[in-house]
Design an enzyme around this catalytic site. Structure first.
Site, PDB file in Angstrom:
ATOM      1  N   GLY D 149       0.782  -1.110   0.004  1.00 21.17           N
ATOM      2  CA  GLY D 149       0.057   0.054  -0.040  1.00 21.17           C
ATOM      3  C   GLY D 149       1.055   1.146   0.111  1.00 21.17           C
ATOM      4  CB  CYS D 150       0.338   4.849  -1.164  1.00 24.63           C
ATOM      5  SG  CYS D 150      -1.377   5.019  -0.550  1.00 24.63           S
ATOM      6  CG  PHE D 151      -1.174   5.777   4.152  1.00 27.05           C
ATOM      7  CD1 PHE D 151      -0.462   7.078   4.180  1.00 27.05           C
ATOM      8  CD2 PHE D 151      -2.478   5.678   4.068  1.00 27.05           C
ATOM      9  CE1 PHE D 151      -1.142   8.256   4.064  1.00 27.05           C
ATOM     10  CE2 PHE D 151      -3.337   6.901   3.973  1.00 27.05           C
ATOM     11  CZ  PHE D 151      -2.654   7.996   4.300  1.00 27.05           C
ATOM     12  CB  THR D 153       5.209   2.270   0.165  1.00 22.89           C
ATOM     13  OG1 THR D 153       4.823   1.032  -0.461  1.00 22.89           O
ATOM     14  CG2 THR D 153       6.684   2.462  -0.596  1.00 22.89           C
ATOM     15  N   GLY D 154       5.488   4.254   2.539  1.00 21.20           N
ATOM     16  CA  GLY D 154       5.843   5.214   3.136  1.00 21.20           C
ATOM     17  C   GLY D 154       6.302   5.042   4.795  1.00 21.20           C
TER      18      GLY D 154
END
Lengths: 343, 343, 343, 343
Positions: D149-151, D153-154
């Site tokens: 997911g994007c979150f 990854t960050g």
């Protein structure tokens, strides 16, 4: 591999040039200048280039440009190119100048519209106006290309097919243009300060913008010497990039269908002009790309043709167009290095 | 204390009405309707009103509006007011309708521009177009006020002084309008979804927007029955509020100075029109206020007058104007409750 | 009618002060100063005030402030108030200072956090920290009010009820704050230039922002002298106004329900604090208003309380709070002139 | 030339995949599906692809995917991949799934965090979490890659070097994340409607976002089986793209210098992670690129390490990462097709 120099590499147009050229398979970037940041690495000024373009920025001295460079891009502020370009040409470099300094042919227009005497008026005769869609063969042979302004690109392309057919009633032409804020350059000023610029819309330089004579010159030339005249009004949109121009002109004696055919025919070989029959252009659909999108509409009741054009002011309106010109001058495919799709 | 009802209170125009009326010293809000949110408190839908307007929203039934109400504001979608207004008038309420349903006089215009037959064509003769700057005395006596559209307000005010003097060449009029996104209403749709709407600019409904006949009707009336004709093109700006209109018209036979005198004279008693001699209007300078800012410029070369107008589409273009009309109808100062300065 | 002067009237905080005070029924604006714009009318600098506040701006000379003025608002940059305020007090004016110059009590904190020696350290003992929700009675008697910073207002209010009950584990407190760009002031700078600031998000001054000691001082005082310690990290949001703070603290030994009761009880008489049980705060819901919205959430798995606070940085975080303080000092209702609902 | 299919090609992640893959020198796009737009050309839905990707969209039928396809990208909504993937694997395709459907290993987490029973729990054991910086060799051999997911990854990249060294005090970890609006997908909804979303900032799903267990699972695995626990709070920024995460953790017993060395060492071979020693990350500096920028700061007074990470949520947070995984699976250079610089 064409060796390339960029003068004024850290402004918005210069940075976009560096970004496009760094990814161009036929180009080697060998010299970047910056008046304000000389001594720093390019990637210190623009960290998105870390590890990619770490070239040290140099001060602008013509003699410092290495032998072997074939073409110099001048992305200097208006008025700063004119004193530099003669020396570049003397050293044998081809020049693509992104400023307005070599766009207007009559030297007298410079004091009137830009407020200064031109220091190299002799070059105004030999410079080539670098709008590939109307001037490709001259560009391919040019030593000095005057890269068009962003507003003129967005204004000439929607009118060129009509002008070339002498279908324009010059008393009727209005160009209502809207630009993103990057068009104003990278220097912070009150009108572009986020809190005053965001959630705001305004017109500026109403009816006397310095891009007007450039538009008229090229449209007149296309129309075989007619005296072209346009009302041009720019506006500032709270967005980063993009120019949308709404062009009004008296309906020529043709059907909308016939006009669409004319436009498609005129731009048949112009890979970067998309004539849109169904949809209306939007700036986001050309953001980051070298396309110019065009659509035609008719106000039957008023007998008026309305043409909408859209470009990215920093790409087709500046740096992408400069690369397109370089491609023509060095025998590359026109689209080499310019195939990025908007996102 | 005037008792007031608002129908369609939760849309953008309705919410602004509630905000303005809640702070109006001569008004008591006694009835709010919402089709979609009936049963909730107004402040549950719009939490910025917690503790201030906790009125329970009701479904729209004319008979449920309490006795004693003097005026009903209809902030319903276009086409939803026409079936409701006759019943409101029968109950003796005055009505200020913010939709387009009672703005056009010839019933035949509704099928053509809006796509439906008008259910109460008889009322179109008696409704009063509620633009106080040109219609104050009729408004003050009206039982049914058709509150102008946001685009027409921004288009009529810059042309009214010329029309009234019959100085307009109707073949030459172009209104290039730019609106913030709240003009599209509160219902989410793809074109107004933040990622596709932000950092974007586009035209829409080019040359056939349904506000065109409203503009022409009122300008023609001002011009003593001339057949007014305008080309009207709206654009969408990535900002929340505001309309800026750039109006082009053939230069009347007057100097710019003379035209400024004409405008100042025409709007001498219009507290909400600011004729700007020095500065150009910007939407942020009218945001949240009921002002319309106007400036005049001349393109001498093309013989063209350019008029810039700015309003807040939700205030002077909708709810503020409705309150201004109410003030006229009930003998309040025109600016009562409308003195908020933009920020 | 309280006669009022505003020093530094053309910056963002000063302009908001003028806007609020011009509409305040108990105030007469009699003196506005501006260092950079002296000689112009206020409405020339901020045209939204045309016809409303046309006062001529004066240069900042204490002796030029008219007799009869009761209170002077200093909306000067940090470091510029300290040299001026002693003279104002000597002339008998009450002072509400919006800078940081009188907020910290130990003089030694100024060199460390602001980089300059305090020129009037004696006044630091008598200045009153002007956060009405925790300090109303001292404010009402004060001659010199140090108006809180925007970040401290958004950080102290969500923690005050816990601190006052000594429920805070000071090892656990993190304040992750996000501010709109107007917080950076009205001077254009690269980081706030629209093309670089729009569509962007960043942190700045991570862990060493100069507002940190102010937050700790007031929370420690509330906690009866505990040594308060917080990690404070500000971020820049591409919006004009608003601060949202996400505050993390170790869960005190209470239920969420019990904590909500504590907050409601603590803020029972604080008209401008809204404790939100259902909804989460959003900056748009306080934009242009003097409210601080608060909500509590629990991360059960981590044993952590999360408090969200929202204010308008220019209203509750600056000018609105200054007016609220003035109301207390002169016996007006706390909300006088501050009832505007966000839009 | 690897033949490729994209399911769910018209959403934001799917469109970015198509954009990246169309420009990838080792890929041929042979099949695009869309549930809502089947029958249209891809370029009719996304006109920026006119003349570039005019492929007709098909409905999602596994059997319709042509023989010869080597890898299928699933860019379907959460919950829609799980029923489809088994059939894809049976046909012998490799699968890169951008949804959350194969990221969590214990099947019981799906009902708890996503609200549905997993239909293919057996595959959860064999799916590989596709974060190349920590999992490259497993990815290169995988048949089913669960793209992060994007979150997550960050959130994982800034903590991975600490976790791998078991330097994390799990009681202390807070991830305060801020995302652009494209993270919410392409379907218009009230919270993402421009007038309500622009000039606004808010938190959402405070402390219970469904990405939390994914973050904890991968960090725990990195830490050799420690039970990782984080407080995760997402916020919505009025920008199109980008995620900035501010990560707070108790200072490990190392100097800042030592930690920087650890990070640089850990990411030595990770071309897409830039450890920034001087500057702080900003979302605009990774916009449109596959980079993750990281910076470390210390709050000495509180004994806390603060790590800032930045990605483009649609590139490194979704489609770019998927292409990076494909490159690993098919023996291409990891950066093939992913060298675009932000602009």
């Amino acid at each position: 591999m064409v060796k390339v120099a960029v003068l004024g590499a850290t402004g918005y147009a210069g940075t976009e040039l560096v970004r496009l050229l760094a990814d161009h398979p036929g180009v080697e970037l060998v010299f970047l200048s910056s008046e304000s940041q000389a001594g720093s690495k390019f990637s210190q000024v623009h960290p998105q280039f870390e590890g990619l373009v770490d070239t040290r920025l140099q001060s602008l001295q013509v003699e410092a440009i290495p032998e072997g460079v074939k073409v110099v891009f001048c992305a200097l502020p208006h008025g700063r190119s004119a004193p530099v370009v003669p020396g570049l040409l003397q050293r044998g470099f081809k020049v693509i100048d992104l400023s307005a300094d070599f766009r207007l042919h009559p030297p007298a227009l410079y004091p009137r519209w830009y407020g200064w005497e031109h220091p190299a008026p002799g070059l105004l005769r030999s410079s080539v106006y670098g709008l590939p869609e109307i001037n490709a063969s001259a560009v391919s042979r040019a030593r000095l290309v005057a890269n068009p302004g962003c507003f003129p690109t967005g204004a000439i392309l929607p009118l060129a097919p009509l002008a070339a057919e002498r279908l324009v009633d010059w008393d009727s032409v209005i160009i209502d243009a809207k630009t993103g804020v990057s068009g104003a350059g990278r220097t912070p000023r009150p009108g572009f300060h986020f809190p005053d610029c965001s959630d705001n819309f305004k017109a500026y330089r109403v009816g006397n913008h310095q891009h007007t004579p450039e538009i008229e010159q090229e449209l007149g030339r296309l129309a075989g010497g007619e005296v072209a005249r346009v009302t041009f009004v720019p506006h500032l949109v709270p967005m980063i990039r993009g120019i949308l121009s709404t062009v009004y002109v008296k309906m020529p004696g043709r059907s909308l269908e016939g006009l669409y055919d004319l436009y498609e025919d005129f731009y048949r070989d112009s890979i970067f002009v998309r004539v849109c029959r169904e949809r209306l252009p939007e700036t986001r659909l050309v953001r980051g790309s070298n396309y110019c999108d065009l659509a035609l509409r008719v106000d039957e009741r008023a007998g008026r043709l309305i043409i909408i054009s859209c470009i990215d002011n920093l790409i087709k309106g500046a740096s992408g167009q400069a690369v397109q010109n370089m491609n023509l001058m060095f025998g590359y495919l026109q689209e080499e290095g310019l195939t990025q799709v908007s996102f």
